[in-house]
Write an enzyme that holds these catalytic residues in place. Structure first.
Site, PDB file in Angstrom:
ATOM      1  N   GLY B  45       0.733  -1.221  -0.039  1.00 16.54           N
ATOM      2  CA  GLY B  45      -0.056   0.201   0.143  1.00 16.54           C
ATOM      3  C   GLY B  45       0.872   1.242  -0.136  1.00 16.54           C
ATOM      4  N   HIS B 266       4.423 -21.535   9.976  1.00 21.42           N
ATOM      5  CA  HIS B 266       5.847 -21.161   9.929  1.00 21.42           C
ATOM      6  C   HIS B 266       6.415 -22.073  10.733  1.00 21.42           C
ATOM      7  CE1 HIS B 266       9.923 -19.371  10.070  1.00 21.42           C
ATOM      8  NE2 HIS B 266       9.382 -18.548   8.851  1.00 21.42           N
ATOM      9  N   ARG B 330       8.745 -24.192   3.984  1.00 22.71           N
ATOM     10  CA  ARG B 330       7.961 -23.820   5.382  1.00 22.71           C
ATOM     11  C   ARG B 330       6.961 -25.031   5.605  1.00 22.71           C
ATOM     12  NH1 ARG B 330       7.491 -17.521   5.322  1.00 22.71           N
ATOM     13  NH2 ARG B 330       9.703 -17.095   5.614  1.00 22.71           N
ATOM     14  N   HIS B 401       1.489 -17.856  10.322  1.00 20.47           N
ATOM     15  CA  HIS B 401       2.578 -16.808  10.147  1.00 20.47           C
ATOM     16  C   HIS B 401       2.021 -15.890   8.968  1.00 20.47           C
ATOM     17  CE1 HIS B 401       6.021 -14.601   9.158  1.00 20.47           C
ATOM     18  NE2 HIS B 401       6.320 -15.398   8.212  1.00 20.47           N
ATOM     19  N   ARG B 435       4.128 -20.166   0.586  1.00 24.42           N
ATOM     20  CA  ARG B 435       4.774 -18.996   0.123  1.00 24.42           C
ATOM     21  C   ARG B 435       6.233 -19.457   0.500  1.00 24.42           C
ATOM     22  NH1 ARG B 435       7.108 -15.027   2.723  1.00 24.42           N
ATOM     23  NH2 ARG B 435       5.880 -15.142   4.573  1.00 24.42           N
TER      24      ARG B 435
END
Lengths: 255, 637
Positions: B45, B266, B330, B401, B435
């Site tokens: 943002g 995580h 992860r 996470h 991710r």
């Protein structure tokens, strides 16, 4: 250390929104784990107050891991509490003893108005950064990141200043409510890096001017700021700020 | 609902360049005529607001905190990826793209991920130009380290606080624009509704968190960059104010919500203690460069770590995944930690922890070298756990996470609602079902600095938007509805606190929709969440007044949204009858307990459409088409 459960008497500053005066109220914090953080202790007290129909204590916080800079209260006379190099969210109740009385007050300074209870308005810090705490660079035109080598030592020094979290403890701790450590940290961070040099003089003059106009006091070398800084930012940054400001005033055309 | 990804055709490598060329542009003088609302001041943002203002748009930027410098991007520790190949280990844009799409278990869009990898190098250059002090080698050039799911060193870092330095870089750019008047900054605001006029997003309704006033703001387009919804679990590593409310309001106004069940757990967080705990703290993935993860070989071995000899330790990641070792992605590391603890080999008081041990690294490199790399992380651990990690191995356990799911967006980052865009962690676009570390920062800055400022021009240049101001009926209706909701909340006067109910929701989410999920559990979870939501509206206690600085009320309306959203998350998990990345369905695993995808039936994005209050949401599917990579069973062995 083994987890224990302690009881505390809290003397907390309560001040309503829009009112100029507040007062200290007394609350009991019961059965608090020594593994809880200070803010978690306040959560427990607030849940208790809510059940009793008393409005909870307003306080600022967000990341609760010592990096966002949003939390900050004066605990027993110390900004963020007595433990060195610690934000309030990272202060743990194992630093207190069963039966202690703990005073909890907002950060106080002319430039930081109390909003409510322990919440203060630190937007003066934003105004100082808006005046020049940046490097002008458009997104898209930057040269390759390795084009400008920076020595390891210089980078480390810049990073020492860049670590400032903008919490305002330095201002709250200073008898003059000076923002010199905050400003010095940003000036140092940017002035030490080669990419920050072109605007260094203009930046120093503009930031100091804004700092003064926001109502912050001057530095008289008390070093309270350094002692209270949760990121251990050193007052050598203030010396660097003074050098940058002086040379900007004397040598530069950027008035 | 039509899901058109708007991914351009042609070879992968040239898609973005061609697309930019084809996009209609707004000339500099005309940009001044457009107003854009940006919600959020994190990496996405903040960078979008600053860059659009620099281009000439008039931007109104909103944030929850007292200043834009505190958005939760600040808490990212380890680093940001780019394919600079500075270490000379053979990295390339294609390699970064490949690792990211594989790391996401082939559940992301190829074209988006490739664009992300392409933008990564420019991000590093721009950050350095704006004064971000990334770590340097003694020669003055940049240093890199490794992160999970990659076999090259491509991660740029600033001690253990890369997110902070990147965010302060963005904050500097944003502050400059605020000073110049290009950005109007509104701090301490909660966005509670999106206003739609003639089918297009034309403004927002927000609550001023200081005065409690409800405010209306109009614009030509609205951009949401509000981060993830991790706090639906109550305990997560997200900031305490992180919430789903703006995206949830957008969902109810026609912006589909994609893949909510893709949550990231995580592997290395400080362990849970006590029911008073308010949040969890991450220990950066970068620690796995030097730390070794292990548990005792024998179940129930409660000797202290230094008393357990080498041959009685199980370095399970190194044993099972020799080519990636401790640097597996992860999801893999988290599941293995859970398995070790489920087998009774967990350590610490609760048995819900594994060791992350630096003894060998300290012996090899010396304590000073380790301190220089991770000093602030070790200090943070010491403060919370009251134990010196230079001497005693860290005790860590997985925790929520990050979330890969989010508001559905097309290649322009526009949602299914015209004129409403979504960036960074709040959208679903680039990370698939898992991710990789050091990729969230990359995505936030890519979206904000290098994607949206172009694509929003394409939107604005092709619309004929009428003038709309805040006296429009749509603003009035929205404000009336919101006031009714707030009044209802203020007048329940029940017996339970907001946090108490939030903790119960978090418990259900973790129990039924956490690291391992199954059909029966998810169904039970949905029922419990639904019952809790009913209890909330009858028994919550919100003190004070709505026209005041009222943090209980803030938490209350955020929780009200989470109680609806949590059910959608569980429903998505129930519908996706395969395992992929962070979404592990016990019914779908390989013989070696790895996540087993079902590409035939689930190679799609699940985009949920709001069907009205009390109605079952509608599932829309965007098929994922892979032209460049071949789908395989992910292996890190």
């Amino acid at each position: 250390m083994e987890e224990k459960f302690i009881n505390l008497t809290l003397k907390v500053w309560r001040q309503k929104l829009g009112e100029k005066k507040g007062k200290i109220e007394t609350y009991q914090a019961k059965n608090i784990s020594t593994d809880a953080s200070f803010l978690e202790m306040l959560d427990i007290v607030n849940d208790d107050l809510t059940i009793k129909g008393i409005e909870p204590i307003a306080f600022d916080h967000d990341c609760r891991e010592g990096i966002c800079g949003m939390c900050g209260q004066v605990v027993n006379g110390y900004a963020h509490g007595e433990e060195k190099g610690t934000t309030l969210c990272q202060l743990h109740m194992r630093r207190f003893k069963d039966g202690d009385t703990v005073f909890v007050e907002p950060f106080r300074a002319k430039a930081f108005k109390v909003v409510k209870d322990l919440v203060v308005d630190r937007s003066a810090f934003d105004k100082i950064i808006q005046a020049g705490g940046y490097i002008t660079a458009k997104a898209g035109g930057a040269p390759d990141a390795n084009n400008l080598p920076v020595t390891y030592e210089t980078c480390e020094l810049a990073m020492n200043g860049a670590e400032c979290i903008g919490c305002g403890a330095c201002v709250a701790a200073c008898p003059n409510a000076s923002a010199m450590l905050f400003v010095g940290a940003k000036i140092s961070h940017l002035a030490l890096l080669p990419q920050g040099r072109p605007e260094a003089a203009k930046r120093a003059l503009a930031m100091v001017r804004t700092m003064d106009s926001c109502g912050f006091g001057n530095c008289s070398n008390e070093r309270e700021c350094e002692a209270s800084c949760p990121k251990n930012i050193e007052i050598t940054n203030i010396a660097r700020l003074n050098r940058e400001f002086l040379s900007a005033g004397v040598c530069s055309t950027a008035m | 609902m039509q899901l058109n990804s708007n991914v351009p055709s042609g070879p992968l490598e040239g898609k973005w360049d061609r697309y930019k060329f084809d996009l209609k542009k707004v000339n500099p003088a005309n940009k001044r005529k457009f107003e854009v609302i940006v919600v959020g001041t994190g990496l996405a943002g903040g960078s979008a607001a600053a860059t659009m203002a620099d281009l000439g748009y008039h931007v109104k930027n909103f944030c929850i905190q007292d200043t834009p410098r505190r958005a939760h991007s600040i808490a990212a520790q380890g680093g940001i990826n780019a394919a600079k190949n500075y270490p000379g280990d053979g990295d390339s844009v294609y390699n970064l793209f490949y690792d990211t799409i594989k790391g996401g278990d082939y559940r992301a869009r190829e074209a988006n991920v490739y664009r992300l990898a392409q933008n990564a190098n420019a991000i590093i250059d721009h950050c350095v130009a704006t004064g971000v002090p990334f770590a340097r080698e003694y020669g003055g050039l940049h240093a890199n380290r490794s992160f999970g799911g990659a076999q090259v060193s491509r991660t740029f870092y600033a001690r253990g606080q890369t997110g902070q330095q990147l965010l302060l870089g963005v904050y500097g750019q944003l502050s400059r624009q605020i000073g110049l008047g290009g950005v109007e900054m509104y701090a301490r605001r909660d966005i509670l509704d999106i206003v739609i006029v003639d089918g297009c997003a034309r403004g927002v309704i927000c609550r001023n968190l200081v005065t409690g006033e409800i405010e209306r703001h109009s614009a030509h387009a609205v951009v949401l960059a509000t981060g993830g919804y991790d706090n639906v679990y109550f305990l997560s590593t997200s900031g305490m104010h992180s919430n789903v409310s703006a995206c949830w309001a957008a969902y109810k106004k026609g912006a589909a919500f994609a893949n909510p069940c893709y949550t990231q757990i995580h592997p290395t967080c400080i362990t849970v203690h006590g029911d008073y705990q308010s949040k969890l703290t991450l220990m950066s993935e970068s620690l796995r460069n030097d730390g070794r993860i292990w548990v005792p070989k024998k179940a129930g071995d409660n000797r202290s770590p230094e008393q357990i000899p080498e041959n009685e330790r199980d370095y399970y990641l190194e044993r099972k995944y020799p080519s990636f070792g401790n640097l597996v992605p992860r999801d893999v590391a988290s599941r293995n930690a859970k398995m070790a603890c489920d087998e009774g080999r967990g350590v610490g008081n609760t048995g819900l922890a594994v060791y992350l041990d630096f003894t060998e690294a300290i012996q090899r490199d010396g304590e000073d070298v380790i301190r220089a790399k991770y000093g602030n992380l070790f200090q943070m651990y010491d403060k919370i756990q009251d134990e010196d990690p230079y001497k005693v191995p860290m005790k860590i356990y997985p925790a929520i996470h990050y979330v890969m799911g989010g508001t559905w967006v097309d290649y322009n980052l526009m949602t299914t609602r015209n004129g409403l865009f979504c960036l960074g962690g709040a959208n679903f676009s680039d990370h698939g079902a898992n991710r990789l570390g050091a990729s969230a920062l990359m995505q936030g800055l890519s979206d904000g600095y290098f994607v949206l400022p172009y694509t929003i021009g394409g939107y604005l240049a092709t619309q004929s938007l009428t003038d709309v101001d805040t006296s429009h009926q749509a603003f009035k209706d929205s404000e009336t509805q919101l006031n009714e909701k707030l009044n209802k909340l203020m007048n329940i006067n029940g017996k339970r606190t907001v946090d108490d109910i939030h903790k119960e929701l978090g418990h259900y989410m973790w129990e039924y929709c956490g690291m391992a999920r199954n059909d029966a559990g998810l169904k039970e979870g949905i029922q419990k969440i639904s019952a809790l939501r009913e209890e909330f509206w009858q028994n919550v206690n919100v003190t004070g007044s709505s026209k005041d600085f009222n943090q209980t009320l803030e938490k209350g309306y955020r929780l009200a949204d989470y109680l609806e959203f949590g059910e959608l998350l569980a429903r998505d998990a129930l519908t996706r009858e395969e395992s992929c990345g962070g979404h592990f369905r016990e019914e779908s695993q390989t013989e070696e307990n790895e996540a087993k995808r079902d590409d035939e039936n689930f190679c799609h994005v699940a985009a949920w459409e709001y069907a009205g209050e009390g109605k079952t949401p509608i599932l829309n599917k965007e098929p994922l088409v892979f032209e460049s990579v071949k789908l395989t069973q992910r292996s890190y062995k």
